[in-house]
Scaffold this active site. Structure first.
Site, mmCIF file in Angstrom:
data_model
loop_
_atom_site.group_PDB
_atom_site.id
_atom_site.type_symbol
_atom_site.label_atom_id
_atom_site.label_comp_id
_atom_site.label_asym_id
_atom_site.label_seq_id
_atom_site.Cartn_x
_atom_site.Cartn_y
_atom_site.Cartn_z
ATOM 1 N N GLU A 295 0.852 -1.187 0.000
ATOM 2 C CA GLU A 295 0.000 0.000 0.000
ATOM 3 C C GLU A 295 0.891 1.241 0.000
ATOM 4 O O GLU A 295 1.695 1.440 0.913
ATOM 5 C CB GLU A 295 -0.919 0.002 1.227
ATOM 6 C CG GLU A 295 -2.021 1.038 1.181
ATOM 7 C CD GLU A 295 -3.070 0.785 0.099
ATOM 8 O OE1 GLU A 295 -3.833 1.729 -0.198
ATOM 9 O OE2 GLU A 295 -3.147 -0.333 -0.453
ATOM 10 N N GLU A 325 -0.421 9.580 -6.077
ATOM 11 C CA GLU A 325 0.683 8.622 -6.058
ATOM 12 C C GLU A 325 0.942 8.041 -7.457
ATOM 13 O O GLU A 325 2.092 7.830 -7.837
ATOM 14 C CB GLU A 325 0.371 7.513 -5.043
ATOM 15 C CG GLU A 325 0.340 8.022 -3.608
ATOM 16 C CD GLU A 325 -0.763 7.460 -2.746
ATOM 17 O OE1 GLU A 325 -1.111 8.103 -1.738
ATOM 18 O OE2 GLU A 325 -1.307 6.388 -3.086
ATOM 19 N N ASP A 479 -7.207 2.912 2.628
ATOM 20 C CA ASP A 479 -6.856 1.639 3.267
ATOM 21 C C ASP A 479 -8.059 0.695 3.297
ATOM 22 O O ASP A 479 -7.922 -0.500 3.057
ATOM 23 C CB ASP A 479 -6.351 1.897 4.696
ATOM 24 C CG ASP A 479 -5.161 2.839 4.721
ATOM 25 O OD1 ASP A 479 -4.190 2.574 3.993
ATOM 26 O OD2 ASP A 479 -5.205 3.843 5.441
#
Length: 497
Positions: A295, A325, A479
């Protein structure tokens, strides 16, 4: 103009006249003369709200459990206590005046914090930074904990993923990370924490949240999000990594989930260069038959991101990441659309597809002759999610991407299930499989809300997100999305890693 108006009025009278004799006639006339079918504004609103209803209903109908489910998942290695507070409110309480935004790779003062917060608030983007001054950070942390409405939550990607996995009672979850007394008390009782991971004090992270449309000075947030910062040495050095890998022999997991690499960035180049080599060595010790999901999180150092891409990604099976990201990965590795400074609004699906394919081609196993292990990428952004997988390695990915979108829609609204009155569809109904030619024109079908396309031996699954109109909490959403996507994913046994 008046002639057209008169003609329209006469036509309406004629249709009304004939309607009494033949109820089917108005539709026949309208079809014959090719006039558009007009709807009232209330009908349009009902139609729009029903679109969300159709998608939510389709998720419930189509999301199915994989045939082979995980029995044990080991998660590590970043864990902390999150102090969640209003960003603007806290900065005002710290007697900081609004000003202009400026990004900082590392925060050294309250002024740096203010400038970085404004920089990201104005973009509605998430970010995470290391605060170098321990004493100043502790003073800010005390002010945050005492601020009216401040809340304490389980924090750190690993702990948050562990918490989400622990909502499935048949799943055993091992969590390794710096677990202090407060965090240990807050963790789900189903989560197993090795004694070596327990420490006397907690690591605190400050989460400065802002709402869509919220103003501070001349800055206005285009959407709700958060800015995270900490002075966290334990997580920053990934001090629990070796303990984590050593505990796997006894625990015997079916899946390993790894996070926290981004925390090392704030420790400086000399430390992260050395520690990353040790991390790669430790990860390489994990048995090849066990898939590893990495992650990712917000980073600013292109050299560090490039090192992760070159050294870590090829030895993991799956990665999870968001739009910031993804673009930063491409910028760090000189990939597709690296010249794009930032996404404008909803990330273009064609560009996203191009970068995902490039990652799997350059650092994954899209080429059967490659020695890389990476075969799966779970991409999430506000309006939609994409799962890109190399053919032959993963199953049930349509259900997995829908499950991730469903949890994003419900959790952001603070609910257990999707409430269609509180969400809206923001994803484009039509898009392209690539930003450049040759490309395929694709569309979203609300009754079957997963669009599938292929590029070489990589398959893409896309589903829209029903975006919460008034999100209650954005921290940990990525998450939860990745965890849910993994729960519904199935590793195909004929292709061992």
């Amino acid at each position: 103009m008046w002639r057209k108006a008169s003609a329209a009025a006469l036509l309406a009278l004629a249709v009304g006249y004939f309607y009494h004799g033949s109820p089917d006639l108005p539709e026949q006339i309208l079809q014959y003369i090719s006039l558009p079918s007009f709807q009232s504004s209330s009908q349009s609103e009902n139609s729009q709200s029903s679109l969300e209803q159709v998608i939510a209903g389709a998720w419930e109908r189509l999301i199915t459990q994989p045939t082979r489910q995980w029995g044990k998942v080991a998660v590590g290695v970043n864990a902390c206590v999150d102090v969640v507070v209003s960003g603007v409110g806290l900065l005002q309480a710290l007697a900081v005046d609004p000003g202009t935004g400026l990004d900082h790779e590392v925060l050294h003062s309250k002024e740096d914090l203010k400038e970085a917060f404004i920089h990201y608030m104005g973009r509605g983007a998430a970010a995470e930074r290391f605060f170098s001054d321990k004493e100043v950070f502790q003073r800010i942390a005390r002010a945050a904990a005492e601020y009216p409405g401040a809340k304490l939550y389980v924090g750190g990607n690993a702990a948050l993923i562990g918490q989400k996995l622990a909502t499935y009672p048949d799943l055993m979850v091992l969590l390794c990370g710096p677990v202090g007394p407060k965090l240990h008390e807050m963790l789900d009782e189903q989560i197993v924490v090795p004694p070596e991971s327990l420490q006397e004090t907690d690591e605190f992270h400050l989460i400065l949240e802002y709402k869509a449309g919220e103003r501070w000075g001349s800055t206005q947030a285009p959407q709700a999000n958060r800015f995270i910062f900490s002075h966290d040495v334990s997580n920053g050095e990934m001090s629990s990594l070796e303990t984590f890998v050593a505990s796997l022999d006894e625990f015997q997991p079916d899946l390993v989930v790894l996070s926290g690499l981004h925390m090392m960035e704030g420790q400086g180049r000399e430390l992260w260069e050395e520690r990353l080599k040790e991390a790669v060595s430790a990860i390489s010790d994990i048995h090849k038959d066990i898939p590893i999901h990495l992650e990712l999180a917000s980073m600013t150092d292109k050299d560090y991101m490039n090192s992760i891409m070159q050294e870590v990604m090829p030895i993991v099976s799956s990665i999870g990441l968001n739009e910031q990201e993804l673009l930063f990965l491409s910028q760090a590795g000189d990939g597709p659309h690296a010249d794009l400074a930032a996404w404008k609004g909803i990330p273009d699906m064609g560009r996203v597809s191009d970068i995902l394919l490039w990652i799997l081609e350059q650092h994954g196993r899209s080429d059967p002759a490659s020695e890389a292990d990476l075969t799966r990428i779970h991409f999430h952004t506000l309006a939609y999610h994409v799962l890109a997988t190399v053919d032959g390695y993963w199953g049930n990915q349509a259900a997995a991407v829908m499950a991730g979108a469903r949890v994003a829609s419900s959790q952001s609204c603070g609910l257990q299930a999707v409430d269609v009155s509180k969400v809206e569809l923001k994803a484009p109904l039509e898009f392209h499989s690539s930003h450049s030619e040759p490309r395929e024109k694709l569309s979203l079908n609300p009754t079957e809300p997963v669009t599938v396309w292929h590029r070489g031996n990589v398959t893409f699954h896309l589903t829209p997100v029903l975006v919460c109109k008034q999100p209650l909490r954005t921290v940990g959403l990525g998450d939860a999305i990745s965890a849910e996507g993994l729960i519904y994913s199935e590793l195909k046994t004929q292709q061992p890693f």
